[in-house]
Scaffold this motif. Structure first.
Motif, short mmCIF file in Angstrom:
data_model
loop_
_atom_site.label_atom_id
_atom_site.label_comp_id
_atom_site.label_asym_id
_atom_site.label_seq_id
_atom_site.Cartn_x
_atom_site.Cartn_y
_atom_site.Cartn_z
N UNK A 229 0.88 -1.09 -0.08
CA UNK A 229 -0.05 -0.18 -0.12
C UNK A 229 0.91 1.29 -0.07
N UNK A 230 0.41 2.30 -0.88
CA UNK A 230 1.08 3.48 -0.98
C UNK A 230 0.33 4.54 -0.49
N UNK A 231 0.83 5.18 0.59
CA UNK A 231 -0.05 6.28 1.21
C UNK A 231 -0.47 7.51 0.53
N UNK A 232 -1.31 8.44 0.75
CA UNK A 232 -1.50 9.59 0.07
C UNK A 232 -0.61 10.46 0.87
N UNK A 241 -9.69 3.20 4.27
CA UNK A 241 -9.30 2.66 3.10
C UNK A 241 -9.92 3.39 1.79
N UNK A 242 -11.02 4.13 2.12
CA UNK A 242 -11.74 4.59 0.94
C UNK A 242 -11.01 6.04 0.68
N UNK A 243 -10.22 6.49 1.49
CA UNK A 243 -9.92 7.98 1.25
C UNK A 243 -8.14 8.13 1.16
N UNK A 244 -7.44 7.13 2.03
CA UNK A 244 -6.14 7.34 2.27
C UNK A 244 -4.93 6.39 1.70
N UNK A 245 -5.54 5.46 0.78
CA UNK A 245 -4.51 4.95 -0.16
C UNK A 245 -4.48 5.22 -1.58
N UNK A 246 -3.31 5.39 -1.85
CA UNK A 246 -2.95 5.72 -3.34
C UNK A 246 -3.26 4.45 -4.06
N UNK A 247 -4.32 4.38 -4.68
CA UNK A 247 -4.78 2.88 -5.48
C UNK A 247 -3.73 2.88 -6.51
#
Length: 390
Positions: A229-232, A241-247
């Motif tokens: 997982x890369x974080x924003x 997990x909806x808002x803070x993961x750089x998918x």
């Protein structure tokens, strides 16, 4: 050029460290099912037993002793309720009909007996970690900061559980290298076979804010796998997990749907998955490396590798592979002694004594419909023929 002008190459600030991760062995002996591959650290993320019986703890300790690693870190899971004395006591008091104390002592031990059994295993390099932060100096020259917590959300009466509506505080320090919890965070490798998210939102928020290099867990057996997982860059006030993961910069390393064929797979996909599953079964682990120089080196403070290492599976795959992860860890102070833990933060308060003395990983591939309800702890929580597991 004279030899006086030559400079010795600078030592890398990070030391490659192999971590063997497993969880949810549930008292299985797993003869010839554990890898012979050596590691610098072995981690067990809880559910050492199925029914918290002394014989199951002994079997798991023998399993851990057979693994070639100088440092072995262990936490409890909800099935290991005799390590949570208040839960153990409550089960005995509420059992109907009442159970003879002699029978309880024979099967489950006296209060604290299972804990003493694990603490005595420290001489074999096995460390039972209470909730809180811990520091280690490793034999390979690296240092390691660990956060551990056995707590999972549930309305049941098993060990180390809290009500979902009340939440739980996971005090993960900034600079933590490895977070070990029994349960998953909300939204990452936490899908049940009913397609529900079973992870804890409080745990996700704590991990997102601390950004450890690795977060390993189990509990949701069918969530087995690993995801980088890369974080924003900027987190929201309460990370989700909806808002803070750089998918766009996150990816699944492996999960069950990438190993087991599904109804949407082509013949080529099916063959590729079968070959992959055969490889992991032969070597008895799934491996991934994220060191400097690798294809996908882990960026500390920006990424976290999540690993669900639940071993007990279902009929399709009764024993799921353990994980062998290689990452870079900081160098230890040369004056520190290896293998001796220093507890910091909440852990200095001691354990809680009550005795007298992701959306992304599931949507990236079509789900398989072949998996049935796994033989996980949740099935047992609703019923059992054993004397204290009702």
């Amino acid at each position: 050029m004279s030899s006086a002008t030559l400079k010795a190459p600078e030592a890398s600030p990070l030391i490659k460290t192999k971590i063997l991760i497993l969880s949810d062995t549930h008292g299985m002996t797993l003869a010839e099912k554990m890898p012979s591959q050596s590691a610098d650290i072995c981690v067990h993320c809880g559910d050492l037993t199925e029914e918290s019986k002394l014989d199951e703890f002994r079997a798991t300790l023998e399993l851990l002793r057979a693994i070639e690693a100088p440092l072995k870190l262990v936490i409890a899971g909800n099935h290991d309720f005799t390590l949570d004395t208040s839960s153990f006591r409550k089960k005995i008091e509420e059992a109907r009909p009442q159970i003879e104390p002699e029978l309880v002592a024979k099967v489950y031990g006296e209060y604290e007996e299972a804990r003493r059994l694990l603490l005595d295993a420290k001489r074999d390099g096995i460390h039972l970690l209470d909730e809180g932060s811990h520091r280690f100096s490793l034999q390979n020259g690296a240092k390691l900061t660990v956060y551990a917590s056995p707590y999972t959300p549930s309305l049941g009466d098993w060990g180390f559980q809290y009500r979902p509506d009340q939440g739980h505080k996971f005090s993960i320090e900034e600079g933590t290298d490895l977070a070990i919890t029994h349960g998953p965070p909300r939204g990452i490798l936490d899908r049940t076979n009913s397609r529900e998210r079973a992870g804890c939102p409080d745990l996700f928020a704590a991990v997102a804010m601390a950004k450890p290099r690795i977060h390993c867990f189990g509990h949701i057996h069918e969530g087995w796998g690993a995801k980088m997982v890369t974080w924003r860059e900027k987190l929201t006030e309460k990370p989700s997990h909806f808002t803070d993961i750089d998918n766009d910069r996150s990816f699944v390393v492996e999960q069950l749907s990438t190993m087991q064929s599904g109804k949407f797979d082509s013949p080529e996909d099916t063959k590729r998955k079968e070959e992959k599953a055969s490889k992991y079964a032969t070597q008895m682990f799934c491996d991934t490396s994220h060191c400097d120089g690798d294809v996908a080196p882990l960026e500390s403070g920006k990424q976290t590798l999540f690993v669900n290492a639940a071993i007990k599976g279902d009929d399709d795959m009764p024993v799921q592979p353990s994980w062998l992860v290689e990452v870079g860890l900081p160098r230890a102070d040369t004056t520190e002694e290896p293998d001796e833990p220093e507890q910091i933060g909440e852990a200095t308060l001691g354990r809680k004594r009550t005795l007298d003395t992701d959306e992304a990983e599931s949507e990236e591939r079509p789900p398989t419909n072949r998996r049935r309800l796994s033989a996980s702890g949740r099935a047992k929580e609703s019923g059992s023929s054993n004397i204290l597991c009702y």
